[in-house]
Write a protein that holds these residues in place. Sequence first.
Motif, PDB file in Angstrom:
ATOM      1  N   VAL A 162      -9.395  15.685  -6.982  1.00  0.00           N
ATOM      2  CA  VAL A 162      -8.409  14.616  -6.762  1.00  0.00           C
ATOM      3  C   VAL A 162      -7.729  14.794  -5.406  1.00  0.00           C
ATOM      4  N   ASP A 163      -7.307  16.037  -5.113  1.00  0.00           N
ATOM      5  CA  ASP A 163      -6.729  16.254  -3.783  1.00  0.00           C
ATOM      6  C   ASP A 163      -7.795  16.114  -2.709  1.00  0.00           C
ATOM      7  N   GLN A 216       0.823  -1.218   0.000  1.00  0.00           N
ATOM      8  CA  GLN A 216       0.000   0.000   0.000  1.00  0.00           C
ATOM      9  C   GLN A 216       0.859   1.270   0.000  1.00  0.00           C
ATOM     10  N   SER A 243      -5.274   4.959 -10.302  1.00  0.00           N
ATOM     11  CA  SER A 243      -5.938   5.021 -11.607  1.00  0.00           C
ATOM     12  C   SER A 243      -6.127   6.461 -12.094  1.00  0.00           C
ATOM     13  N   TYR A 282       3.986   5.516   8.847  1.00  0.00           N
ATOM     14  CA  TYR A 282       2.998   5.865   7.803  1.00  0.00           C
ATOM     15  C   TYR A 282       2.029   6.917   8.366  1.00  0.00           C
ATOM     16  N   GLU A 312       4.108  17.261  -4.129  1.00  0.00           N
ATOM     17  CA  GLU A 312       3.781  15.857  -4.442  1.00  0.00           C
ATOM     18  C   GLU A 312       5.068  15.023  -4.507  1.00  0.00           C
ATOM     19  N   SER A 361       1.977   6.785  -6.687  1.00  0.00           N
ATOM     20  CA  SER A 361       0.868   7.655  -7.117  1.00  0.00           C
ATOM     21  C   SER A 361       1.262   9.121  -6.986  1.00  0.00           C
ATOM     22  N   ALA A 399      -8.127  12.515  -2.155  1.00  0.00           N
ATOM     23  CA  ALA A 399      -6.906  12.037  -1.470  1.00  0.00           C
ATOM     24  C   ALA A 399      -6.972  12.404   0.009  1.00  0.00           C
ATOM     25  N   GLY A 446       1.614  11.219 -10.120  1.00  0.00           N
ATOM     26  CA  GLY A 446       0.606  12.277 -10.024  1.00  0.00           C
ATOM     27  C   GLY A 446       1.146  13.668 -10.334  1.00  0.00           C
ATOM     28  N   ASN A 472      -8.568  -6.800  -0.208  1.00  0.00           N
ATOM     29  CA  ASN A 472      -7.632  -6.503   0.896  1.00  0.00           C
ATOM     30  C   ASN A 472      -8.294  -5.857   2.111  1.00  0.00           C
ATOM     31  N   SER A 473      -9.519  -5.376   1.935  1.00  0.00           N
ATOM     32  CA  SER A 473     -10.114  -4.533   2.981  1.00  0.00           C
ATOM     33  C   SER A 473     -10.288  -5.217   4.328  1.00  0.00           C
ATOM     34  N   PHE A 489      -4.415   9.067 -12.281  1.00  0.00           N
ATOM     35  CA  PHE A 489      -3.380   9.809 -12.992  1.00  0.00           C
ATOM     36  C   PHE A 489      -3.181   9.344 -14.434  1.00  0.00           C
ATOM     37  N   ASN A 491     -13.693   1.419   1.676  1.00  0.00           N
ATOM     38  CA  ASN A 491     -13.674   2.181   0.412  1.00  0.00           C
ATOM     39  C   ASN A 491     -15.008   2.899   0.182  1.00  0.00           C
ATOM     40  N   MET A 520     -13.631   6.695  -8.444  1.00  0.00           N
ATOM     41  CA  MET A 520     -12.921   5.404  -8.579  1.00  0.00           C
ATOM     42  C   MET A 520     -11.645   5.368  -7.733  1.00  0.00           C
ATOM     43  N   MET A 521     -11.118   6.542  -7.385  1.00  0.00           N
ATOM     44  CA  MET A 521      -9.877   6.575  -6.597  1.00  0.00           C
ATOM     45  C   MET A 521      -9.989   5.777  -5.307  1.00  0.00           C
ATOM     46  N   PHE A 522     -11.215   5.709  -4.752  1.00  0.00           N
ATOM     47  CA  PHE A 522     -11.385   5.029  -3.449  1.00  0.00           C
ATOM     48  C   PHE A 522     -11.304   3.513  -3.560  1.00  0.00           C
TER      49      PHE A 522
HETATM   50  N1  FAQ Z   1      -6.012   2.850  -8.586  1.00  0.00           N
HETATM   51  O1  FAQ Z   1      -8.626  -4.483  -2.022  1.00  0.00           O
HETATM   52  P1  FAQ Z   1      -8.565  -3.075  -2.497  1.00  0.00           P
HETATM   53  C1  FAQ Z   1      -2.982  11.479  -4.413  1.00  0.00           C
HETATM   54  C2  FAQ Z   1      -6.140  -1.744  -6.403  1.00  0.00           C
HETATM   55  S1  FAQ Z   1      -2.460   9.991  -3.756  1.00  0.00           S
HETATM   56  C3  FAQ Z   1      -5.216   1.784  -8.805  1.00  0.00           C
HETATM   57  O2  FAQ Z   1      -9.661  -2.175  -2.104  1.00  0.00           O
HETATM   58  P2  FAQ Z   1      -6.688  -1.624  -0.821  1.00  0.00           P
HETATM   59  C4  FAQ Z   1      -2.193  12.695  -4.112  1.00  0.00           C
HETATM   60  C5  FAQ Z   1      -5.522  -2.090  -5.063  1.00  0.00           C
HETATM   61  O3  FAQ Z   1      -4.211  -1.587  -4.988  1.00  0.00           O
HETATM   62  C6  FAQ Z   1      -3.606   8.795  -4.412  1.00  0.00           C
HETATM   63  N2  FAQ Z   1      -5.354   0.626  -8.129  1.00  0.00           N
HETATM   64  O4  FAQ Z   1      -7.139  -2.465  -2.115  1.00  0.00           O
HETATM   65  C7  FAQ Z   1      -2.098  13.543  -5.295  1.00  0.00           C
HETATM   66  C8  FAQ Z   1      -5.601  -3.595  -5.086  1.00  0.00           C
HETATM   67  O5  FAQ Z   1      -4.571  -4.119  -5.928  1.00  0.00           O
HETATM   68  P3  FAQ Z   1      -3.426  -5.166  -5.394  1.00  0.00           P
HETATM   69  C9  FAQ Z   1      -3.258   7.473  -3.976  1.00  0.00           C
HETATM   70  C10 FAQ Z   1      -6.313   0.574  -7.181  1.00  0.00           C
HETATM   71  O6  FAQ Z   1      -5.235  -1.404  -0.925  1.00  0.00           O
HETATM   72  C11 FAQ Z   1      -3.145  14.364  -5.673  1.00  0.00           C
HETATM   73  C12 FAQ Z   1      -6.908  -3.852  -5.840  1.00  0.00           C
HETATM   74  O7  FAQ Z   1      -7.191  -2.675  -6.571  1.00  0.00           O
HETATM   75  N3  FAQ Z   1      -3.668   7.266  -2.628  1.00  0.00           N
HETATM   76  O8  FAQ Z   1      -3.944  11.428  -5.065  1.00  0.00           O
HETATM   77  C13 FAQ Z   1      -7.147   1.655  -6.887  1.00  0.00           C
HETATM   78  O9  FAQ Z   1      -7.205  -2.261   0.423  1.00  0.00           O
HETATM   79  C14 FAQ Z   1      -3.043  15.153  -6.793  1.00  0.00           C
HETATM   80  C15 FAQ Z   1      -8.044  -4.189  -4.903  1.00  0.00           C
HETATM   81  O10 FAQ Z   1      -8.443  -3.066  -4.102  1.00  0.00           O
HETATM   82  C16 FAQ Z   1      -3.313   6.158  -1.963  1.00  0.00           C
HETATM   83  O11 FAQ Z   1      -2.610   5.312  -2.473  1.00  0.00           O
HETATM   84  C17 FAQ Z   1      -6.976   2.834  -7.642  1.00  0.00           C
HETATM   85  N4  FAQ Z   1      -7.737   3.925  -7.460  1.00  0.00           N
HETATM   86  O12 FAQ Z   1      -7.453  -0.241  -0.987  1.00  0.00           O
HETATM   87  C18 FAQ Z   1      -0.944  13.522  -6.070  1.00  0.00           C
HETATM   88  C19 FAQ Z   1      -3.795   6.058  -0.528  1.00  0.00           C
HETATM   89  N5  FAQ Z   1      -8.015   1.285  -5.920  1.00  0.00           N
HETATM   90  O13 FAQ Z   1      -2.411  -4.324  -4.686  1.00  0.00           O
HETATM   91  C20 FAQ Z   1      -0.831  14.338  -7.195  1.00  0.00           C
HETATM   92  C21 FAQ Z   1      -3.340   4.818   0.153  1.00  0.00           C
HETATM   93  C22 FAQ Z   1      -7.728   0.011  -5.608  1.00  0.00           C
HETATM   94  O14 FAQ Z   1      -4.115  -6.106  -4.470  1.00  0.00           O
HETATM   95  C23 FAQ Z   1      -1.894  15.157  -7.558  1.00  0.00           C
HETATM   96  N6  FAQ Z   1      -3.976   3.649  -0.370  1.00  0.00           N
HETATM   97  N7  FAQ Z   1      -6.720  -0.414  -6.378  1.00  0.00           N
HETATM   98  O15 FAQ Z   1      -2.887  -5.764  -6.646  1.00  0.00           O
HETATM   99  C24 FAQ Z   1      -5.168   3.170   0.078  1.00  0.00           C
HETATM  100  O16 FAQ Z   1      -5.805   3.747   0.959  1.00  0.00           O
HETATM  101  C25 FAQ Z   1      -5.663   1.873  -0.483  1.00  0.00           C
HETATM  102  O17 FAQ Z   1      -4.571   1.213  -1.084  1.00  0.00           O
HETATM  103  C26 FAQ Z   1      -6.809   2.026  -1.533  1.00  0.00           C
HETATM  104  C27 FAQ Z   1      -7.163   0.635  -2.057  1.00  0.00           C
HETATM  105  C28 FAQ Z   1      -8.042   2.611  -0.844  1.00  0.00           C
HETATM  106  C29 FAQ Z   1      -6.396   2.914  -2.698  1.00  0.00           C
END
Ligand code: FAQ
Length: 339
Positions: free
Chosen positions: A152-153, A61, A133, A171, A99, A68, A156, A72, A231-232, A135, A245, A220-222
């Motif tokens: 998006v922010d 994660q 996704s 973290y 970022e 990202s 986030a 991003g 994984n939840s 980005f 999510n 979809m970001m969630f």
């Molecule tokens: N895109 O079982 P879950 C930002 C994958 S930072 C791609 O629900 P999980 C700042 C997931 O990895 C944005 N893949 O997974 C900014 C898993 O695949 P795996 C990023 C996705 O981990 C702003 C599979 O689907 N933030 O924006 C996505 O429990 C502006 C099954 O899903 C974070 O990373 C997706 N949207 O929950 C920068 C926050 N969603 O690994 C520049 C931390 C799901 O099993 C400009 N991450 N998947 O092959 C999290 O909170 C969690 O990892 C989730 C997914 C909620 C994203």
Amino acid sequence: MYLRDFYGKAIARIFVTESTVKIMTKETSLEDRFQQYVDGENKVEPKDWMPEAYRKTLIRQISQHAHSEVVGMLPEANWITRAPSLRRKVALLAKVQDEAGHGLYLYSAAETLGADRMDLIKDLLSGKAKYSSIFNYPTPTWADMGAIGWLVDGAAIANQVMLCRTSYGPYARAMVRICKEESFHQRQGYEIMMTLARGSEAQKKMAQDALNRWWWPSLMMFGPTDDHSPNSAQSMKWKIKRKSNDELRQEFIDKTVPQAEFLGLRVPDDALRWNEERGHYDHGEIDWEEFYNVIKGNGPCNKQRMDARNKAHDAGAWVREAANAYAAKQAQKKQSSAA
Ligand code: FAQ
């Protein structure tokens, strides 16, 4: 006779008979004690014992999160040279640099779990590792800078405020700092949208088009719905994730719809309406086929993003070589002065 753990606590009773040695677990296993520790709202630190699967989940994660942040930077960097005023340029430049900083904190947090940063980066560059996704969508107009900051922010932040209370200490602490910066980003985006929405008809249309483009990808970001999120359950049990999510997606919708109304813009969802009974907005069906297609690498800009990252990595080879040569020289100096 008792078997004791390294804190001296009895964890099993050993019975010795003539033919067998029977070990009865008296207390809890290490996994159970870890769970109790986490349930007690204690933070897990790098040198603490943790289940291997907990470590792996966090590396997955946190590294996806770091990737990202770094990928991003690309959709917005596209507009730095074309920002409509010096004030806008300075703010956008600062945001994109923030970022990069978030990516660096997060790679460091992953390193505290024993991951090698170069391995993580190699996985990103080869297309093996995932990143958000969101980005993989294009930014054809200046209004997209407003929509990214606002939506998006905004999405986030909804996710990361929860992560400030995640069970892994490094973290959680990185998230506190990141959230402060993301709030500034969200406001700069909303202010761009406000200026456009109060401008000429052409500017208002530009803002509406950007909202139309970014609304659904932001939802979809969630991640997938709770019943399709493999994984939840375990991540919630370990308190890595504190909200599901779907819960976070709903919070984001409830907060953002009134902001769109204030701008005088229309959220592109015919099914969107306030549900008095639930105290939440009901919303239309998300196109999950599009989501899975994008995370498989087939979104509108996946190839462009990976090409840009690979090019930047190759172009930075001389910096890494110079830094390594400097570090080796310093180490040698230290060694010869110690001798
Ligand atoms: N895109 O079982 P879950 C930002 C994958 S930072 C791609 O629900 P999980 C700042 C997931 O990895 C944005 N893949 O997974 C900014 C898993 O695949 P795996 C990023 C996705 O981990 C702003 C599979 O689907 N933030 O924006 C996505 O429990 C502006 C099954 O899903 C974070 O990373 C997706 N949207 O929950 C920068 C926050 N969603 O690994 C520049 C931390 C799901 O099993 C400009 N991450 N998947 O092959 C999290 O909170 C969690 O990892 C989730 C997914 C909620 C994203």
